[in-house]
Design an enzyme around this catalytic site. Structure first.
Site, PDB file in Angstrom:
ATOM      1  N   HIS A 275       0.826  -1.206   0.000  1.00  0.00           N
ATOM      2  CA  HIS A 275       0.000   0.000   0.000  1.00  0.00           C
ATOM      3  C   HIS A 275       0.863   1.259   0.000  1.00  0.00           C
ATOM      4  O   HIS A 275       0.360   2.368  -0.163  1.00  0.00           O
ATOM      5  CB  HIS A 275      -0.894  -0.049   1.260  1.00  0.00           C
ATOM      6  CG  HIS A 275      -2.028   0.937   1.258  1.00  0.00           C
ATOM      7  ND1 HIS A 275      -1.901   2.226   0.812  1.00  0.00           N
ATOM      8  CD2 HIS A 275      -3.310   0.814   1.635  1.00  0.00           C
ATOM      9  CE1 HIS A 275      -3.064   2.849   0.939  1.00  0.00           C
ATOM     10  NE2 HIS A 275      -3.925   2.007   1.433  1.00  0.00           N
ATOM     11  N   CYS A 276       2.192   1.113   0.187  1.00  0.00           N
ATOM     12  CA  CYS A 276       2.997   2.317   0.422  1.00  0.00           C
ATOM     13  C   CYS A 276       3.941   2.684  -0.726  1.00  0.00           C
ATOM     14  O   CYS A 276       3.737   3.697  -1.390  1.00  0.00           O
ATOM     15  CB  CYS A 276       3.804   2.146   1.713  1.00  0.00           C
ATOM     16  SG  CYS A 276       2.750   2.049   3.161  1.00  0.00           S
ATOM     17  N   ILE A 277       4.974   1.867  -0.934  1.00  0.00           N
ATOM     18  CA  ILE A 277       6.066   2.283  -1.827  1.00  0.00           C
ATOM     19  C   ILE A 277       5.588   2.572  -3.260  1.00  0.00           C
ATOM     20  O   ILE A 277       6.017   3.558  -3.864  1.00  0.00           O
ATOM     21  CB  ILE A 277       7.212   1.242  -1.847  1.00  0.00           C
ATOM     22  CG1 ILE A 277       7.601   0.829  -0.428  1.00  0.00           C
ATOM     23  CG2 ILE A 277       8.434   1.763  -2.588  1.00  0.00           C
ATOM     24  CD1 ILE A 277       8.259   1.871   0.406  1.00  0.00           C
ATOM     25  N   LEU A 279       2.736   3.666  -4.173  1.00  0.00           N
ATOM     26  CA  LEU A 279       1.716   4.722  -4.233  1.00  0.00           C
ATOM     27  C   LEU A 279       2.180   6.061  -3.671  1.00  0.00           C
ATOM     28  O   LEU A 279       1.959   7.123  -4.275  1.00  0.00           O
ATOM     29  CB  LEU A 279       0.458   4.296  -3.452  1.00  0.00           C
ATOM     30  CG  LEU A 279      -0.159   2.934  -3.750  1.00  0.00           C
ATOM     31  CD1 LEU A 279      -1.460   2.768  -2.978  1.00  0.00           C
ATOM     32  CD2 LEU A 279      -0.457   2.793  -5.237  1.00  0.00           C
ATOM     33  N   ASP A 280       2.815   6.012  -2.496  1.00  0.00           N
ATOM     34  CA  ASP A 280       3.067   7.252  -1.763  1.00  0.00           C
ATOM     35  C   ASP A 280       3.876   8.294  -2.544  1.00  0.00           C
ATOM     36  O   ASP A 280       3.537   9.491  -2.517  1.00  0.00           O
ATOM     37  CB  ASP A 280       3.755   6.954  -0.423  1.00  0.00           C
ATOM     38  CG  ASP A 280       2.891   6.056   0.449  1.00  0.00           C
ATOM     39  OD1 ASP A 280       1.709   5.853   0.104  1.00  0.00           O
ATOM     40  OD2 ASP A 280       3.399   5.547   1.455  1.00  0.00           O
TER      41      ASP A 280
END
Ligand SMILES: NC(=O)c1ccc[n+]([C@@H]2O[C@H](COP(=O)([O-])OP(=O)(O)OC[C@H]3O[C@@H](n4cnc5c(N)ncnc54)[C@H](O)[C@@H]3O)[C@@H](O)[C@H]2O)c1
Length: 469
Positions: A275-277, A279-280
């Protein structure tokens, strides 16, 4: 007046009489809710999912890092409740928000969950309440999206209510660092907001790091994740370079990592997920586009990382070709579909792209993942048909049946020696077979082949055993 409210909230936090709300009970929200409950607060978990709330209230857990026994104990003690009734937020003195922050189809920030959560809080807000956003987002969200919604209700932030941002840093599956022992950065809209938010988190997190503004706190998280994305992009490019030079990238990385200063080890792979790398950094890139600035490092890293699944599929295709086989019609077993080792999360996993690309070329793809016995296509990557996929056993029969086995995620509990012993051809994108001894399978590792695959294998019959790199 606001000083009185601040003092009251601080005192309620201090003596644990404050009721703490957590909005969104997923990978981030549930562990946090448990920490607050363990610290002695009564915790109200609010989630729009009836299924999640029912499951938690029956003493179960849907998050790998949170034991069901912890949830059951807290529910039994009356320290934790999960509800879909937003009016329960009205009973809370402090609320942390951990709802999703995905990207839209055009890869712009999708703020609908943050907006909906803020509206629910605003409808139930009362003077003296603290709200803290934990969802990863672009700098300015807390001030530009949340503050106006709270103030529409006639409450002034910093006076009647307190508002802060505190990025979540949870690393699912990490055996050493959990919510409690991972330092927490906190930045408020005003100094009073920072002070109460620091007091709240200090009650259950070992180290709290205040920063001067919500924007600084928002940017801390984006720096951390952009740092990872850029370094993974760099090391993936190094893998591509090593492929072309016929140098073993893993050997190069291990040797570089012996330098005791100035180098941090990252490893290449089939792409990035979670969910992080993936997208963020796009949140930051989007924000900067609104200011007419192009984020070059972010864009380049994202480009390289997102090309890795196609590179893996090309490697599979060449390896099969060396066996005088085509991808079309081959049976291919993908080992590991989670986005990283030892977790059960498949969101944005590069394995999904590898499977899709192989199937587009006509392969029959099966999977094995001890953490993900079954999954539905399209449920996790926001698209595609919703096809149920049931994993196969890692048996000699299944390994032998596959024309190729592609190791996408290197879970610790998988027996890589068995794969090398029983498979025909292995494409190893994680160097997981490095410690296995020579077996029946020909092993082709990402950026670890000593010489061009084609010249090494021309005329070789299939199932020939060559050295494991
Ligand atoms: N998963 C991670 O490893 C991780 C790490 C650091 C930061 N984050 C960030 O934390 C945030 C949450 O991520 P997550 O992985 O916990 O997501 P998740 O999907 O696991 O959980 C989110 C929960 O929020 C609920 N929800 C959605 N809209 C809601 C609403 N309006 N009101 C109440 N509940 C609502 C969903 O039903 C779901 O249970 C994201 O911004 C993410 O980028 C995630």
């Amino acid at each position: 007046m606001w000083n009185v409210m601040k003092a009251e909230l601080l005192s309620r936090i201090q003596d644990r009489s404050a009721v703490v709300g957590v909005v969104g009970l997923g990978y981030v929200g549930l562990p946090l809710a448990m920490e607050f409950a363990k610290a002695g607060f009564r915790v109200v978990g609010y989630d729009v999912s009836e299924r999640v709330c029912k499951l938690l209230m029956s003493g179960n857990s849907h998050i790998q890092d949170v034991p069901a026994a912890d949830v059951a104990t807290m529910v039994k003690k009356g320290l934790f409740e999960a509800t879909t009734d937003e009016s329960a937020l009205g009973r809370c003195d402090a609320i942390s928000i951990a709802v999703p922050t995905p990207l839209s189809k055009t890869r712009d920030p999708d703020m609908k969950y943050v907006q909906a959560a803020t509206e629910a809080i605003a409808r139930n807000a009362h003077p003296g309440m603290l709200a803290v956003l934990e969802s990863t987002t672009y700098p300015g969200t807390t001030r530009e999206v949340m503050q106006p919604k709270l103030e529409e209700r006639g409450l002034t932030v910093g006076k009647d209510v307190f508002l802060a941002f505190s990025p979540e840093r949870v690393d699912p599956g990490n055996p050493k660092y959990h919510t409690k022992n991972t330092p927490k950065v906190v930045g408020g809209i005003t100094a009073a907001c920072t002070e109460v938010a620091v007091a709240l988190y200090s009650s259950c997190i070992d180290t709290v790091v205040p920063v001067s503004t919500t924007e600084a706190a928002e940017l801390v998280k984006l720096l951390e994740n952009t740092f990872r994305s850029v370094n993974i992009g760099l090391v993936n490019e190094m893998a591509i370079i090593c492929e072309k030079l016929h140098v073993n990238v893993w050997e190069v990385i291990e040797a570089a990592a012996t330098k005791p200063f100035g180098f941090m080890k990252f490893t290449p792979g089939p792409g990035i997920g979670g969910h992080c790398i993936p997208l963020d950094p796009h949140y930051l890139a989007w924000k900067m586009r609104t200011l007419n600035y192009k984020t070059r490092f972010i864009d380049l890293a994202s480009e390289i990382n997102s090309e890795m699944p196609a590179l893996v599929v090309e490697k599979v295709s060449v390896a099969l070709n060396d066996e005088r086989k085509a991808v079309n019609g081959s049976r291919i077993m993908v080992v590991g579909v989670a986005y990283k080792k030892d977790i059960d999360d498949i969101r944005e996993s590069p394995a999904l792209d590898v499977i899709r690309l192989l199937e587009e070329r006509g392969a029959e793809v099966v999977h094995h993942d001890p953490f993900i016995p079954r999954f539905r296509d399209g449920d996790h990557d926001g698209g595609g048909e919703h096809k149920e996929r049931i994993g196969v056993a890692l048996s000699a029969a299944e390994l032998g049946r596959a024309d190729a086995v592609v190791i996408v995620t290197d879970h610790s509990q998988v027996d890589y020696q068995q794969i090398v012993d029983d498979a025909n051809l292995v494409i190893d994108t994680r160097n997981a077979t490095a410690r296995a001894s020579r077996g029946r399978a020909r092993v082709v590792s990402l950026a670890a082949d000593p010489k061009p695959a084609a010249s090494a294998a021309v005329g070789t019959p299939s199932r020939k055993t060559t050295a494991v790199t």
